[in-house]
Design an enzyme around this catalytic site. Structure first.
Site, PDB file in Angstrom:
ATOM      1  N   HIS A 160       0.853  -1.184   0.000  1.00  0.00           N
ATOM      2  CA  HIS A 160       0.000   0.000   0.000  1.00  0.00           C
ATOM      3  C   HIS A 160       0.888   1.233   0.000  1.00  0.00           C
ATOM      4  CE1 HIS A 160      -3.506  -2.322   0.265  1.00  0.00           C
ATOM      5  NE2 HIS A 160      -3.514  -2.544   1.553  1.00  0.00           N
ATOM      6  N   LYS A 556     -13.728   4.328   7.236  1.00  0.00           N
ATOM      7  CA  LYS A 556     -14.211   5.301   6.249  1.00  0.00           C
ATOM      8  C   LYS A 556     -15.719   5.182   6.059  1.00  0.00           C
ATOM      9  CE  LYS A 556     -12.978   4.816   1.838  1.00  0.00           C
ATOM     10  NZ  LYS A 556     -14.144   4.902   0.931  1.00  0.00           N
TER      11      LYS A 556
END
Length: 889
Positions: A160, A556
């Site tokens: 990532h 999120k």
């Protein structure tokens, strides 16, 4: 930056407190030295004017931070606005270099502290021996030993894009760190000491002149090679060292004279070159190459160790007679590898143990060079069997120390890394699978995407044949929403290879990421274990099953507070479900480095897990800057591995499980209130009309996508009209850059205020590890938040309502965190950390003001050229702020 500009002298007298004493003088000395050398480099490179501008900005931001005078920060803004584009870039790079040097000084000091602690007597807190001692007290010797034997710590490296530094910068920093270590043992005033100082100056000059920004985006194979540098430099040597320290403690005075008893509990996984969810650059061919690179590194390492140990194993047959089994092994070597055996035999005619091990080394070399070579080892298990025969022969002859010494280290390395080093774990989105299966079963021409999906299965089959099933059998399904998403994995495997029997061995792992999917997890699992393919795997593995939980998207999705409680609840329910279904569960935690992605001290997080959810097994993603922070230095890597292993053992201690269970029950109603209120508050912000484009305006979210951080795109689509297409990493990264850190705390203030009972909150903080961990992480997030700078970023947008909502919640969270902890100031109980944040923050402020200058210019109509000076300044400050705050995504 001159000596007077360093953190130790940068704080005004009025702000000095007892936290200053908590910083070791050796660290202060290192920072002073490096800062002074950087100041000299700036003077030599840019003259007195550059150094003057850097110093002036430094003085203004420190005054603004310490006195909280708006006049000072406004003066600093005026100075930044007056810089030429060239000067603004130079100043940004100067502060970024300073942070790199400060970070390495702190890491160097951490190693120094660990060495001192290692030299001290007694059990070290958070060590495996300390954990075992507690387990023995609670469970007895036999059960504690059984828990140790079953221990597994399984980090999975991911690519990532959160490492903002170029590899060239990281390499330069490592060289400076090495020189700092040499300087510790050199004598002041000697030729050696002077030479080290000269070389330090040279390396800092190189660091200053090296562009901090990558010019090209790394490929997945670049990311693989970067991860391999960590393996070569630390993990290959560190892991057996950790085992050895544990073994020495377990055996005491008999260590070395008795067979080793420490288990090889560490396993390594990798998504690098295998995670294709949203990354079109990770192809089947890339996965095959990535596995080949990893195998090359481990086989080369094993060959090197086997050769070194073999050359030193000069034990004569007369004094150390070989067993019949070793003689038989030597005869087998003569048959399988006659030329190699003859060549070695001429050098060790009467030293059969040495001869056998050197032939083993030669066979490892053949395995690395050409796997179908007749003398190559078919598998790591075959190599391990040969080493066991050698060890047994040495023990039978009384050569216990040779059997249990360096040779045991090689055995541990083979047990831990095999021939594959790290298991390649494939990950793909469930929607991609659904579309591929629809096409594959409909007939007709297949799209390139479906062809690629099918080719992945063929690659897995190849890897299993080449390196063993353990090299690649886990297949993770992102956004698992039903058991059909798991069945699709097996159906596609059968289609790709022609039949289910020819398909590779696969363990399909559901990944529950959203709030809804976490809540539905046990229902989905109930249906999943009824699938014939899953039942077959449960039968083959002794009913072992792995389930992955996503921290990033859940946060999120519903905000950090609700996500924390939803994850705890899901783990608790899944653990109960596993127990009721006689399943040996491993929960795989998709944690990130940042607080909004499940970050924070990982060992504390392990201890906060619900009862039955760990059971001696902890698997977790490690990514980006976290990989280098945890595994970049041998001492730190060893400490991290031991801490995580110790926490994994302790998590299942009766006292810990009982405490977590009792606290979860006692505070259930409080959780309900906090969950509901925080989610409403979070939705009030993120579901407001126009939120997504406003978010892109007030943070450098769009521009972060221009940074060549990693091979993976920053978002799933091209639009910023919806947060669904935005990946969690830039979501977190952008808020961090804006000095708001919203993803770590938003909604908590409202949630705590809704509970309202301060005594109840303080009791929860004292008695419930999950709640305490959440509050402590938020406290750190708030410490790195700056309201004055946050207001300047929020002013970039045209939504005063949203800006007010953010700042009001920030103030409310700060107020109620202090009430819940009973402390007057943020980080009051952690003085060393508090001081470190205080010393860094003004310097980060300087970079934030430079970034705001760039953003204001970029936000003007028509300013869209990513190569213009404003964009370049922005990217430089993104890099510097990441270094200063020490976390990105």
């Amino acid at each position: 930056m001159t000596n007077s500009s360093l953190p130790g002298s940068a704080v005004s007298d009025s702000s000095r407190d007892d936290t200053r004493d908590a910083v070791d003088s050796a660290l202060r000395s290192d920072v002073s030295l490096l800062g002074g050398l950087l100041g000299q480099v700036l003077h030599e490179s840019g003259g007195e004017d550059l150094l003057h501008d850097v110093e002036k900005l430094r003085e203004l931001v420190i005054d603004a931070y310490e006195s909280e005078r708006n006049a000072s920060i406004e003066d600093a803004e005026k100075l930044v606005a007056a810089f030429t584009p060239e000067r603004a870039e130079q100043v940004a790079r100067a502060f970024t270099c300073y942070f790199h040097l400060t970070n390495l000084a702190e890491e160097h000091h951490r190693v120094r502290v660990l060495r001192n602690r290692e030299a001290a007597s007694g059990l070290v807190k958070d060590s495996i021996p300390a954990a075992l001692a507690k387990l023995t007290d609670e469970l007895g010797t036999e059960q504690a030993a059984s828990r140790l034997a079953d221990l597994r710590f399984h980090p999975v490296l991911t690519a990532h894009p959160t490492e903002a530094r170029r590899r060239a910068v990281s390499s330069g920093i490592r060289r400076i760190s090495d020189l700092l270590g040499e300087r510790d043992v050199a004598t002041d005033g000697t030729v050696t000491g002077a030479d080290i100082d000269r070389r330090l100056l040279e390396e800092i000059d190189v660091l200053w002149r090296t562009s901090p920004l990558r010019t090209t985006r790394p490929t997945p194979l670049d990311e693989v090679r970067t991860a391999m540098s960590i393996f070569d430099q630390t993990l290959f040597e560190v892991v057996p060292r950790v085992y050895r320290l544990l073994d020495d403690w377990l055996l005491g005075d008999e260590a070395g004279s008795k067979a080793s008893v420490a288990p090889a509990f560490f396993r390594l996984g990798s998504w690098i070159g295998a995670d294709r969810d949203g990354n079109p650059f990770v192809t089947a061919e890339v996965t095959k190459e990535a596995a080949g690179i990893a195998s090359e590194h481990i086989l080369r390492g094993l060959e090197r160790v086997a050769t070194r140990v073999g050359r030193s194993l000069t034990l004569g047959d007369a004094d150390t007679p070989p067993t019949a089994e070793l003689v038989a092994l030597a005869d087998e070597q003569n048959r399988v590898a006659p030329h190699l055996a003859a060549q070695v035999g001429t050098r060790a005619p009467l030293e059969l143990h040495r001869r056998v091990l050197l032939v083993i080394a030669g066979r490892i070399a053949a395995t690395r060079k050409q796997h179908d070579d007749p003398i190559a080892y078919p598998s790591a298990a075959d190599l391990l069997a040969d080493l066991r025969v050698l060890q047994d022969s040495l023990r039978a002859a009384g050569a216990h120390r040779s059997a249990n010494g360096e040779l045991q280290g090689l055995v541990w390395q083979v047990q831990t890394f095999g021939f594959h080093l790290a298991e390649m774990e494939v990950r793909q989105h469930s929607q991609v699978h659904r579309e591929a299966l629809r096409e594959a079963t409909a007939g007709g021409e297949l799209s390139p995407m479906t062809e690629e999906v099918l080719e992945v299965y063929r690659t897995i089959a190849y890897l299993q044949k080449r390196y063993g099933v353990q090299s690649s059998s886990r297949y993770i399904v992102s956004f698992t929403q039903s058991s059909a998403d798991i069945k699709t994995v097996y159906d596609l495997g059968a289609i790709a290879l022609g039949s289910a029997e020819a398909a590779p061995v696969l363990d399909a792992i559901p990944l529950f990421e959203t709030f809804a999917d976490l809540n539905a997890s046990t229902t989905i699992l109930d249906e999943m274990i009824q699938l014939p393919e899953v039942q077959a795997r449960l039968a083959a593995t002794g009913r072992k099953l792995e389930v992955m939980l996503g921290y990033s998207d859940s946060s999120k999705d519903v905000g950090p507070v609700s996500a924390t409680f939803a994850l705890f609840d899901a783990q608790s329910r899944i653990a109960t479900w596993a127990r009721e279904n006689d399943i040996e569960l491993t929960l795989f935690h998709g944690r990130g480095g940042a607080l909004g992605r499940g970050g924070g001290p990982a060992n504390e997080a392990v201890l906060a897990q619900p009862p039955g959810s760990v059971n001696g097994r902890f698997k977790v993603t490690e990514q980006g800057e976290v990989i280098f922070a945890q595994y970049g230095d041998k001492m730190i890597a060893a400490r991290h591995i031991e801490q995580m292993a110790a926490a994994t053992l302790l998590a299942s201690a009766p006292s810990n499980e009982e405490n977590n269970a009792a606290a979860a029950t006692r505070f259930a109603s409080m959780v309900t209130t906090m969950d509901e209120v925080s989610r409403v508050r979070f939705f009030e912000l993120v579901k407001a009309p126009g939120f997504a484009p406003w978010f892109a305006q007030v943070t450098p979210m769009e521009e972060i996508g221009l940074l060549a951080l990693g091979s993976r795109p920053a978002r799933r689509g091209l639009s910023v009209e919806s947060l669904e297409d935005l990946r969690a990493i830039p979501w977190v990264f952008a808020w961090t850059q804006a000095r708001i850190n919203l993803t770590g705390w938003f909604g908590l203030g409202s949630a705590l205020a809704a509970v309202g009972d301060v005594d109840e909150l303080r009791t929860a903080y004292a008695e419930w590890p999950l709640f305490a961990s959440m509050i402590d992480n938020v406290e750190m997030s708030l410490a790195k938040t700056d309201g004055r700078l946050a207001a300047r970023y929020l002013a970039l947008g045209d939504r005063d309502d949203l800006a007010t909502l953010v700042t009001a919640e920030m103030d409310l969270t700060r107020e109620w965190v202090q009430k819940a902890t009973g402390r007057d100031e943020i980080l009051e109980s952690r003085p060393v950390l508090r001081r470190a944040v205080r010393l860094r923050s003004p310097y980060v402020d300087a970079l934030s003001l430079l970034q705001l200058r760039a953003l204001r210019a970029i936000r003007q109509p028509g300013q869209s050229d990513p190569s213009d000076p404003d964009h370049q300044l922005l990217l430089l400050t993104v890099n510097g702020i990441a270094a200063g705050l020490q976390n990105t995504g």
